[in-house]
Each structure stands twice: as C-alpha cells, then as structure tokens.
Design an enzyme around this catalytic site. Structure first.
Site, PDB file in Angstrom:
ATOM      1  N   HIS A  56     -10.883  -3.606   9.548  1.00 20.57           N
ATOM      2  CA  HIS A  56     -11.478  -3.550   8.204  1.00 20.57           C
ATOM      3  C   HIS A  56     -12.802  -2.781   8.189  1.00 20.57           C
ATOM      4  O   HIS A  56     -13.637  -3.023   7.320  1.00 20.57           O
ATOM      5  CB  HIS A  56     -11.743  -4.962   7.660  1.00 20.57           C
ATOM      6  CG  HIS A  56     -10.510  -5.693   7.210  1.00 20.57           C
ATOM      7  ND1 HIS A  56      -9.605  -6.209   8.077  1.00 20.57           N
ATOM      8  CD2 HIS A  56     -10.046  -5.991   5.969  1.00 20.57           C
ATOM      9  CE1 HIS A  56      -8.631  -6.817   7.404  1.00 20.57           C
ATOM     10  NE2 HIS A  56      -8.867  -6.683   6.116  1.00 20.57           N
ATOM     11  N   ALA A  66     -10.168   1.267   3.960  1.00 26.34           N
ATOM     12  CA  ALA A  66      -9.635   2.540   4.461  1.00 26.34           C
ATOM     13  C   ALA A  66      -8.631   2.322   5.588  1.00 26.34           C
ATOM     14  O   ALA A  66      -7.719   3.128   5.775  1.00 26.34           O
ATOM     15  CB  ALA A  66     -10.776   3.436   4.950  1.00 26.34           C
ATOM     16  N   ASP A  67      -8.795   1.208   6.307  1.00 22.79           N
ATOM     17  CA  ASP A  67      -7.866   0.897   7.397  1.00 22.79           C
ATOM     18  C   ASP A  67      -6.421   0.817   6.892  1.00 22.79           C
ATOM     19  O   ASP A  67      -5.488   1.016   7.663  1.00 22.79           O
ATOM     20  CB  ASP A  67      -8.276  -0.439   8.029  1.00 22.79           C
ATOM     21  CG  ASP A  67      -9.767  -0.479   8.295  1.00 22.79           C
ATOM     22  OD1 ASP A  67     -10.170  -0.358   9.446  1.00 22.79           O
ATOM     23  OD2 ASP A  67     -10.551  -0.603   7.319  1.00 22.79           O
ATOM     24  N   GLU A 101       0.811  -1.233   0.000  1.00 22.06           N
ATOM     25  CA  GLU A 101       0.000   0.000   0.000  1.00 22.06           C
ATOM     26  C   GLU A 101       0.834   1.267   0.000  1.00 22.06           C
ATOM     27  O   GLU A 101       0.463   2.260  -0.627  1.00 22.06           O
ATOM     28  CB  GLU A 101      -0.951   0.030   1.200  1.00 22.06           C
ATOM     29  CG  GLU A 101      -2.163  -0.874   1.042  1.00 22.06           C
ATOM     30  CD  GLU A 101      -1.855  -2.309   1.376  1.00 22.06           C
ATOM     31  OE1 GLU A 101      -0.746  -2.579   1.884  1.00 22.06           O
ATOM     32  OE2 GLU A 101      -2.716  -3.170   1.133  1.00 22.06           O
ATOM     33  N   ILE A 148      -4.968   2.795   5.131  1.00 19.93           N
ATOM     34  CA  ILE A 148      -4.345   4.119   5.228  1.00 19.93           C
ATOM     35  C   ILE A 148      -3.162   4.012   6.179  1.00 19.93           C
ATOM     36  O   ILE A 148      -2.119   4.650   5.981  1.00 19.93           O
ATOM     37  CB  ILE A 148      -5.370   5.152   5.782  1.00 19.93           C
ATOM     38  CG1 ILE A 148      -6.400   5.498   4.712  1.00 19.93           C
ATOM     39  CG2 ILE A 148      -4.655   6.413   6.283  1.00 19.93           C
ATOM     40  CD1 ILE A 148      -7.554   6.340   5.263  1.00 19.93           C
TER      41      ILE A 148
HETATM   42  C1  LIG Z   1      -2.360  -4.156   4.423  1.00 23.21           C
HETATM   43  C2  LIG Z   1      -3.349  -5.039   3.785  1.00 23.21           C
HETATM   44  N1  LIG Z   1      -3.520  -5.000   2.455  1.00 23.21           N
HETATM   45  C3  LIG Z   1      -4.437  -5.775   1.856  1.00 23.21           C
HETATM   46  C4  LIG Z   1      -5.221  -6.605   2.592  1.00 23.21           C
HETATM   47  C5  LIG Z   1      -6.306  -7.409   1.925  1.00 23.21           C
HETATM   48  N2  LIG Z   1      -5.869  -8.793   1.875  1.00 23.21           N
HETATM   49  C6  LIG Z   1      -6.199  -9.655   2.840  1.00 23.21           C
HETATM   50  S1  LIG Z   1      -5.500 -11.133   2.615  1.00 23.21           S
HETATM   51  C7  LIG Z   1      -4.756 -10.640   1.196  1.00 23.21           C
HETATM   52  C8  LIG Z   1      -3.913 -11.588   0.446  1.00 23.21           C
HETATM   53  C9  LIG Z   1      -2.823 -12.143   1.271  1.00 23.21           C
HETATM   54  O1  LIG Z   1      -2.097 -13.051   0.536  1.00 23.21           O
HETATM   55  P1  LIG Z   1      -1.008 -13.960   1.216  1.00 23.21           P
HETATM   56  O2  LIG Z   1      -0.081 -13.132   2.022  1.00 23.21           O
HETATM   57  O3  LIG Z   1      -0.417 -14.809   0.163  1.00 23.21           O
HETATM   58  O4  LIG Z   1      -1.826 -14.846   2.252  1.00 23.21           O
HETATM   59  P2  LIG Z   1      -2.941 -15.956   1.937  1.00 23.21           P
HETATM   60  O5  LIG Z   1      -4.243 -15.256   1.832  1.00 23.21           O
HETATM   61  O6  LIG Z   1      -2.591 -16.646   0.691  1.00 23.21           O
HETATM   62  O7  LIG Z   1      -2.912 -16.841   3.129  1.00 23.21           O
HETATM   63  C10 LIG Z   1      -5.068  -9.319   0.918  1.00 23.21           C
HETATM   64  C11 LIG Z   1      -4.605  -8.584  -0.259  1.00 23.21           C
HETATM   65  C12 LIG Z   1      -5.038  -6.617   3.986  1.00 23.21           C
HETATM   66  N3  LIG Z   1      -5.797  -7.370   4.786  1.00 23.21           N
HETATM   67  N4  LIG Z   1      -4.091  -5.852   4.556  1.00 23.21           N
END
Ligand SMILES: Cc1ncc(C[n+]2csc(CCOP(=O)(O)OP(=O)(O)O)c2C)c(N)n1
Ligand SMILES: [Mg+2]
Lengths: 338, 327
Positions: free
Chosen positions: A140, A95-96, A71, A98
C-alpha cells in the site's frame, strides 16, 4: 488566491470539470461510499481520502459510480466508457492495485490509439494514491509511476502541491489521451495557494521553484518538499540550488532540466521510487547523454533502495529519501574534485 | 459429531484470545504507538476458529487484510503477532510486514494479504501441491464479501473445480466492504449460490455459531481430503469495529454494532450453548478468560518494551541470494 489543501484542490478540480462537461464520470471503490449500508447516509465517505466528496449529491449516481472491488474492471470499464465518448475518471484506491488492473492500463488504454492507426481516442484518467508516510507497508505504499512512465501511449502526472494538483487534474481530464494521475497520500493535508476558477497546468512543462547557480535538484511529488528543506540547509553553506519539479514524467520537460544543468554543471535527482529502471535514472541518463560536456561532477540519484516498502516506522524512515540525504548528495556534487 | 471437552475448551480459548487481542488493540491504537492500517476481526471469531479447528499444521490457510483472527486460529504465536503489529525486530515478520502481512508458513499460515482477492489463487496453488504430493492436506482461502467480486477469485474457483483441488473458499460476509454494503456490491446477494454456479458444493451458514461453522467445515474438509474437490462456504457475520481503526462508520446505522454485540456475539452464543448442554462449566471458561487476559497483557507489555529494527535490517530479506548485494 485562496489557501487550500491538496485534497480540496483536487476536489475543486473534479467539481469544476463535472460541472463543465456532462461526459465526465467517476468510478471506483467508495468514491461516494454508503451504497447499500444501513445508515441511509448515501455519501458515507466521498472517497477513502475524501477527494471525491460532494460529487454524488450534486451529480447523481449515473455519473458518480461506486463499484464492487474489481480493479481490472474499474479500469477496463473506464476504457470502454472513454471509447464510447465519455471522459471517465477511474480511481484506484492505492497505486499498488495497478497490479490487479495492469492489463487494462498497459495493453488496452495505452495501446488503442497506436494499434488502431490513430483512428480513436481514449480520454481516460486513472487517479491513484502513492507513496510512503503512512506505514502502510509493502502493498500500500509503492511509487509505481516509473512502471507507467515506461509505457508509450499513457501520460503520467505527479502533482507536488495544491495548485498543481488542481491545474494538472483539470488538464488530465481534458486531455484526449490516457493519463495516470499519482496523488501522494502524505500530501492530502498540505496547504498552498490555489488560483480560483478555471486553472490549467500544461503537461510537459516543469516548475522551476528556485533559481540557483551551484546545483540542479530535480525532485518528484512529495520529494519536492524534502528538497526545499535540503535547499535551506545548503543555503547556509552558501550553495545555491536550482529546484525543478517536472510535474509530469511523461511527457518530460527535458529542456528545463538540460538548460539548468548547463548552468549549474551539477545534478541531483530525488525520487522516492525504487532506483532500478526508474524516472530518476532515466533523467540521469538523459542528462549524461545530452549535457555531458556541462557536467562538473557525477550525477547523484537520491532514491529508495532496491527493497519493498517496510512497515516499521524506523525502517520506512530509512527507506524514504530525507532532506539530510538530499543535502549530503548535493554537497558531494559541489565538493567533487575530478 | 460431538466435540470432546478438551476440544471445546481449546475452541473457546482461541475465540477468547482473538476477541481480547482485538479489543485491546482497539484501545492501544489510540495511544498512537501503533503505526499503519489495522483492521480488527472482533465479531467474526467463530468463523476463523470454527474453520481452523478442523485443520492441522500441514493444512494451509491464506488470509486477508483482516488477518489477526485467522493467524491466531491457525496457531501463530500471539506475542510474536503483537510485536509485529508494534513493528518490532523480533515480531513474527521482523517488523517488515505489520498487521496486514502477518504470516507463519511453518504453521501453514500463508499470510494476511493486503490485496483483496490476492489470496485465493495462492491457496489454490497450495491445494494443488497437496494433491500432487498426495499428502491429504487441504487449503482454505479466507475472504470477505467484498473479495468475492474480484476476478482473481472467480478464476481460482473455476480452476479449483476443473482440477478438483482440495480447497475450501470461505467467505465471511460481514455486510460491508469498507464503506459499501454487500447488499449493493454483491450482485445476487448470494455468494454461496454464485459459487454453486461454478460447479462445486456451496452452502451458507451462521458465522456467529461456532458449532455450525465447525460442522459445515468438517464436511467440506473431509470431502476435500477424500478427493472430492472444492467447496465454498459463506458465513453471515459482523464486525464489531470499523473497517479500519479510525473509521467513522457513517454507512452504518447508529445502533447496529450495539445490537450485533447483543445478538451475534460468538463468545456469548458459545457459552450459552455449552452451559445449557452441560458440556462446560462457567467456571472453566472464566478461568480461560483470566488466562487470556494475562496473555494479552503480557503480549502488549513485551511488544511495547521490545526493540525496533535497525536501519541495517532495511536491506535484508529482499532475496535469499543476490549477486553484488542490494544497493
Ligand atoms: C485489490 C484491492 N482493492 C482494494 C483494496 C482496499 N480495501 C481493503 S479492504 C477492502 C474491503 C474488503 O471488503 P471484504 O472483502 O468484505 O472484507 P472485510 O473488510 O469486510 O473483512 C478494500 C476495498 C485492497 N486492499 N486491495
Ligand atoms: Mg466484508
């Protein structure tokens, strides 16, 4: 006018602006989705809430950019794209996040113009999603627009309905200043009439949804719908509500709010953000300062409490302002006797 | 290192508990009784258990949004977890956290975490505390392939090398971050190789093989306890379900999960290995299966029947003390 969902209205705004200006680009996690996957389906999601659907097939990978989970870099790269002449839309899924990208928002995007003596522009739009309603818990669900509203140099838009979603997003993309754009997750499926074609809603211009003589209710985002419900209850008691949706909190249409309070003498501000140093209290302070002599009752703020957003359904419900709480606050201002 | 029969039975029970917990949630979520986002860990059991079987209560782990497996492997109470996921008052976090925030700090489980990349700096701090106090404890930061692209993770890795902290960065490479392939989002495609560039030992292993995970982690934990500093371990694995429950998985080949269930099932692989080597009998494991099923049945029944929090609970736990109270 066609009836569209909030999601469809946002999607339409993106398509129109992508078509109109080839400098418009979007970047974020899963803005199209499917990059690298095993299905061969390149656009596998079109945004986690579907808002950017259809952009990749039409405008290609150079302008519709799926990013790694980074991000700080998503916003930072958008800032650089903007300084280099593009009109980037950076997407923060919630938004979290941020929190992860805060430096690039508050120290970089918001500051360039002033620090560089007005000799540059950073037309970045940071789109994000906020709010309760999905039991997504403390990391979230936050309504963080007061934090951004606090920062000079970046504008803040918070659409409450599909028409405003479209009109404000187009305005945001064309605006030469940085804009943070807060979409409410629980409103994506909400339907409403949306003007066709080019449609812009100006910043700093409140929407007066209802005129009434007894109490002014200023509500933000999803709270506008809760206030409309409260208004119906209040009407049964013969209480006339003037309902105002500021639509942007920076700039803020102070005039519309002050004019209304001068007429009604009473103010309730409804905001699902936490109360301390909030937009709600900011509006209350402006009115106390500039319309003091018109006030016939203390100003009421109906907000979330000073707590993180809880997970359990019962707790999230208790956390979020409700139509009942809004109606009770409005009634209290009307029944107030000095 | 040969594991004892008792250790093998325990490892199997832990993996089976995670599997049944998740398979059952996959079904229960369709009833609509469970709110919020739920990310299931089924398919990755050998990583959580292979790592945590090398740890004790004074060691730390920090988890991710996909945290149920790590919680169970580190000893969190299964019934308390289920109640938390149902948002109940006597859930492990009082119904305030939910699936994405289950924690039990008394067990060294510093929490599931909704912020991708939020965990590693915190795990580093816990490792630093262990080093300052000379406790010999180690800290493990679990993360996915997606998390390895977050700046906070790079910062934690570099600082761990600088300070020679007793931490192990475990990356579970299940091929996807949400709807994006790791082959796209991880620039070099080689997470362990990237970690080596920070100046620490790093290796990649088979995340479906409990024995491989266990042995690689043992080496890293021993090194960390002996003052040898950080290690990164990347494990290739798979998730049997979508990113979150309700994910249509359009990014994934139709038969991918079916194939992975045949070839990458950590429980099947474990059973094959221990029966072939005559370390455990099928009967002994079948008995565990029955006990685990009963435990999960009870956990779901008790969670469904448990009372929710009351609105008063909203205002508690924000601070330990707060002059004037919460408004
Ligand atoms: C800072 C942040 N960015 C985006 C997200 C949204 N998000 C949640 S899980 C995820 C994917 C994570 O992928 P990975 O690290 O491979 O873990 P997996 O889900 O495969 O266990 C995303 C983009 C988040 N929760 N926190
Ligand atoms: Mg992954």
């Amino acid at each position: 006018m066609a009836v569209k969902t909030y999601r469809e209205a946002l999607n339409e705004a993106l398509h129109l602006e992508f078509e109109r200006d080839e400098n418009v680009v979007i970047l974020g996690e899963d803005v199209s989705g499917g990059a690298g996957g095993t299905s061969g389906e390149r656009e596998a999601s079109g945004g986690i809430f579907g808002v950017s659907a259809g952009l990749l097939p039409r405008f290609g990978e150079a302008r519709v950019i799926d990013t790694p989970i980074s991000e700080s870099n998503i916003v930072g790269a958008a800032n650089g794209l903007a300084l280099a002449g593009k009109r980037p839309i950076a997407e923060l899924m919630f938004a979290d996040f941020i929190g992860v990208s805060f430096d690039q928002i508050i120290n970089q995007a918001a500051k360039f113009r002033y620090m560089f003596g007005g000799r540059t522009r950073c037309p970045v739009v940071i789109r994000t999603t906020y709010g309760t309603g999905m039991n997504a818990a403390a990391q979230h669900s936050q309504a963080l627009y007061p934090v951004i509203t606090h920062i000079p140099g970046i504008k803040v838009a918070i659409p409450s309905n599909p028409a405003d979603a479209k009109g404000l997003l187009i305005t945001a993309i064309r605006d030469d200043d940085p804009v943070m754009f807060f979409e409410h997750k629980a409103l994506y499926g909400k339907k409403g009439e949306v003007p066709e074609g080019e449609y812009l809603v100006p910043f700093g211009k409140a929407n007066i949804l209802a005129e009434g003589d007894d109490v002014t209710i200023v509500a933000i985002g999803r709270m506008v719908h809760f206030a409309e419900k409260a208004m119906k209850t209040l009407a049964k008691d013969g209480i006339g509500v003037e309902l105002i949706d500021p639509r942007t909190t920076s700039p803020l249409d102070e005039e519309a709010i002050l004019d209304s309070v001068e007429k009604t003498g009473r103010l309730v501000v409804v905001d699902e953000a936490n109360p301390r140093c909030s937009v709600a209290r900011d509006i209350a302070a402006i009115v106390a300062d500039k319309a003091f002599s018109s006030l016939r009752a203390p100003i009421k703020c109906v907000t979330a409490p000073h707590t993180p957003v809880p997970f359990a359904r019962e707790l999230e419900f208790a956390y979020t302002p409700s139509p009942d709480k809004i109606a009770a606050a409005a009634k209290a201002t009307v029944e107030f006797a000095a | 290192m040969q594991l004892s029969r008792e250790e093998l039975l325990r490892a199997y029970r832990q993996m089976k508990t995670i599997r049944e917990f998740e398979e059952r949630l996959h079904v229960e979520i369709t009833t609509g009784e469970i709110a919020g986002f739920t990310h299931l860990y089924a398919g990755q059991e050998a990583v959580a258990v292979g790592v945590c079987e090398n740890l004790n209560d004074s060691d730390y782990i920090i988890s991710t949004h996909r945290g149920h497996g790590h919680c169970i492997a580190k000893g969190c109470d299964v019934k308390g977890m289920m109640k938390e996921i149902y948002g109940r008052k006597d859930g492990l976090c009082g119904g305030k956290g939910g699936s994405m925030h289950i924690a039990d700090v008394s067990k060294g489980m510093l929490g599931a975490n909704g912020i991708v990349g939020g965990g590693p700096p915190i795990a580093l701090g816990a490792a630093m505390a262990a080093k300052i106090d000379g406790t010999g404890a180690v800290s493990v930061a679990f993360g996915g392939d997606g998390s390895c692209n977050q700046g906070t993770v790079f910062e934690a890795m570099n600082m761990a090398v600088v300070l020679q902290s007793p931490i192990i960065f475990v990356f579970e490479n299940n091929g996807y971050s949400e709807h994006t392939g790791a082959d796209y989002a991880v620039g070099s495609g080689d997470i362990a190789g990237r970690a080596a560039g920070f100046g620490m030992p790093a290796a990649c292993g088979d995340g479906s093989d409990f024995f491989e995970v266990h042995a690689m982690t043992r080496e890293a934990v021993e090194r960390a306890r002996d003052g040898g500093g950080p290690t990164t371990l990347e494990f290739k694995t798979t998730r049997f379900f979508g990113h979150f429950e309700g994910d249509p998985q359009r990014y994934r080949a139709k038969d991918e999960v079916k194939k992975h269930r045949e070839t990458m099932d950590a429980l099947k692989i474990f059973r094959d290995k221990v029966t072939k080597a005559k370390l455990l009998t099928k009967k002994a494991m079948d008995e565990i299966d029955a006990e685990v099923l009963k435990l999960i049945d009870e956990a779901v029944e008790e969670a469904r029947a448990a009372p929710p929090p009351t609105p008063d609970d909203l205002l508690t736990d924000v601070y330990i003390s707060y002059e004037g109270g919460i408004q």
